[in-house]
Design an enzyme around this catalytic site. Structure first.
Site, PDB file in Angstrom:
ATOM      1  N   ILE A 222       0.842  -1.198   0.000  1.00  0.00           N
ATOM      2  CA  ILE A 222       0.000   0.000   0.000  1.00  0.00           C
ATOM      3  C   ILE A 222       0.881   1.253   0.000  1.00  0.00           C
ATOM      4  O   ILE A 222       1.702   1.461   0.896  1.00  0.00           O
ATOM      5  CB  ILE A 222      -0.931   0.004   1.226  1.00  0.00           C
ATOM      6  CG1 ILE A 222      -1.781  -1.277   1.248  1.00  0.00           C
ATOM      7  CG2 ILE A 222      -1.826   1.242   1.212  1.00  0.00           C
ATOM      8  CD1 ILE A 222      -2.635  -1.492   0.017  1.00  0.00           C
TER       9      ILE A 222
ATOM     10  N   SER B 108       2.046  -8.726   6.233  1.00  0.00           N
ATOM     11  CA  SER B 108       2.577  -7.964   7.369  1.00  0.00           C
ATOM     12  C   SER B 108       2.335  -6.486   7.106  1.00  0.00           C
ATOM     13  O   SER B 108       2.286  -6.067   5.951  1.00  0.00           O
ATOM     14  CB  SER B 108       4.082  -8.210   7.551  1.00  0.00           C
ATOM     15  OG  SER B 108       4.801  -7.752   6.413  1.00  0.00           O
ATOM     16  N   GLY B 109       2.185  -5.714   8.195  1.00  0.00           N
ATOM     17  CA  GLY B 109       2.033  -4.267   8.033  1.00  0.00           C
ATOM     18  C   GLY B 109       1.026  -3.910   6.968  1.00  0.00           C
ATOM     19  O   GLY B 109      -0.164  -4.226   7.071  1.00  0.00           O
ATOM     20  N   ASP B 110       1.521  -3.240   5.895  1.00  0.00           N
ATOM     21  CA  ASP B 110       0.636  -2.836   4.798  1.00  0.00           C
ATOM     22  C   ASP B 110       0.922  -3.654   3.544  1.00  0.00           C
ATOM     23  O   ASP B 110       0.701  -3.189   2.429  1.00  0.00           O
ATOM     24  CB  ASP B 110       0.789  -1.341   4.518  1.00  0.00           C
ATOM     25  CG  ASP B 110       2.215  -0.955   4.146  1.00  0.00           C
ATOM     26  OD1 ASP B 110       3.117  -1.822   4.277  1.00  0.00           O
ATOM     27  OD2 ASP B 110       2.443   0.190   3.723  1.00  0.00           O
ATOM     28  N   GLU B 111       1.408  -4.874   3.719  1.00  0.00           N
ATOM     29  CA  GLU B 111       1.672  -5.767   2.591  1.00  0.00           C
ATOM     30  C   GLU B 111       0.605  -6.864   2.532  1.00  0.00           C
ATOM     31  O   GLU B 111       0.303  -7.514   3.536  1.00  0.00           O
ATOM     32  CB  GLU B 111       3.057  -6.404   2.699  1.00  0.00           C
ATOM     33  CG  GLU B 111       4.193  -5.443   2.383  1.00  0.00           C
ATOM     34  CD  GLU B 111       5.523  -6.171   2.198  1.00  0.00           C
ATOM     35  OE1 GLU B 111       5.560  -7.400   2.452  1.00  0.00           O
ATOM     36  OE2 GLU B 111       6.497  -5.521   1.813  1.00  0.00           O
TER      37      GLU B 111
END
Length: 340
Positions: free
Chosen positions: A205, A245-248
């Site tokens: 993102i 993970s995170g924005d992945e």
């Protein structure tokens, strides 16, 4: 054993002296004795009590023993009560057979032999007690089986819940990296078996960090949930999305007829994820916009190795970021990579 626990015996005879004599003979027996002076009275008592044995006189006015036995034998609630005919007549085999046809299980001849009476009554009472114990054991077994079924169902529910928690992202509800690896392996096996292609889309993102920094992690989390929801609504039913993970994020597209379909889907996802989001947090609404950089690798066109497929999709995604973000790139074919 209390009176309430004692088995019940019903003695049916229209002659009061016979009832008194039978009560005396049955005195040594551990049972509660009931008396009926007629067939109708016997039937009425059977409605209110569960008898272990019925000693039934054959010759009675109005309703004889055969009729009483027949009515009891045809009633589901009383058909399993053993009936012993007590009679001074019908010693021949034909009349005995008639009695058995009407539901009798045995005969006792008058004048009654004390030893014979007590022996037969004891046998039937022992059978009754054994039957009650067996029924109790079966009921207890059925109860335990129901408990086990409930316990097994609860265990399955808990295991399913634990499995879901272990394989899904707690924030967005999408699959996590564990489930991603499982689905990737499954997609590879199916594609290999059926000679089909599948695609791996790696999604990062663009601009998410800025939203986090400006509005805080609470708004960031709400945005991630909205992105996950938008991903779900823009995929085919057979495709699978995960949060790595995170924005992945990643998407596995199976059963591709042609590789261009993956690129077209990547373009649609870019457009969908680019649309502004309105998220609410702490009673406030925020309108935010982000983009998506998407890298695509195809099996088996680019590679037949799962790890290499991930690396190629990840590399293609970073190339999009280096070239200005918010776009789609398909990994270079193996021939092109080797010649370079």
């Amino acid at each position: 054993m209390t009176t309430a626990d004692l088995p019940k015996i019903l003695v049916v005879d229209d002659v009061r002296a016979n009832l008194v004599g039978m009560r005396r003979l049955l005195a040594p027996v551990k049972a509660e004795i009931y008396e009926a002076h007629s067939g109708n009275e016997a039937l009425a008592l059977c409605l209110d009590h569960r008898f272990a044995l019925i000693l039934l006189d054959v010759q009675m006015p109005d309703m004889d023993g055969f009729e009483v036995a027949s009515l009891l034998n045809n009633d589901p609630d009383t058909c399993d009560i053993p009936i012993v005919f007590v009679t001074a007549a019908y010693h021949d085999d034909i009349n005995r057979l008639k009695g058995y046809t009407f539901g009798a299980v045995d005969y006792i001849a008058k004048p009654i032999n004390d030893a014979v009476l007590l022996s037969k009554v004891t046998v039937f009472l022992d059978l009754h007690i054994s039957k009650l114990r067996l029924k109790g054991a079966l009921e207890e077994l059925e109860k335990r089986n129901r408990q086990l079924e409930i316990e097994i169902e609860e265990r399955r529910r808990v295991e399913k819940q634990i499995r879901h928690m272990a394989t899904h992202d707690a924030l967005t509800g999408l699959g996590n990296r564990i489930l991603f690896v499982e689905h990737l392996t499954r997609a590879r096996s199916q594609a290999q078996r059926h000679g089909r292609e599948f695609a791996l889309l790696y999604i990062d993102i663009d601009g998410f960090k800025q939203v986090n920094d400006r509005h805080g992690h609470g708004v960031g989390d709400k945005l991630l949930c909205a992105i996950a929801s938008r991903l779900r609504s823009n995929l085919r039913q057979e495709d699978f999305a995960v949060r790595l993970s995170g924005d992945e994020f990643a998407v596995i597209m199976v059963d591709l007829v042609e590789g261009d379909a993956a690129h077209a889907q990547g373009q649609r996802l870019c457009e969908a994820l680019r649309e502004p989001y309105v998220v609410s947090y702490n009673d406030q609404s925020y309108t935010v916009s982000v983009g998506a950089s998407i890298g695509i690798a195809l099996y088996p066109r680019h590679t037949t190795d799962e790890t290499e497929l991930i690396r190629l999709a990840d590399t293609a995604m970073y190339e999009v970021k280096q070239q200005g973000k918010d776009g789609v790139r398909v990994a270079a074919p193996r021939a092109a990579v080797e010649s370079a």
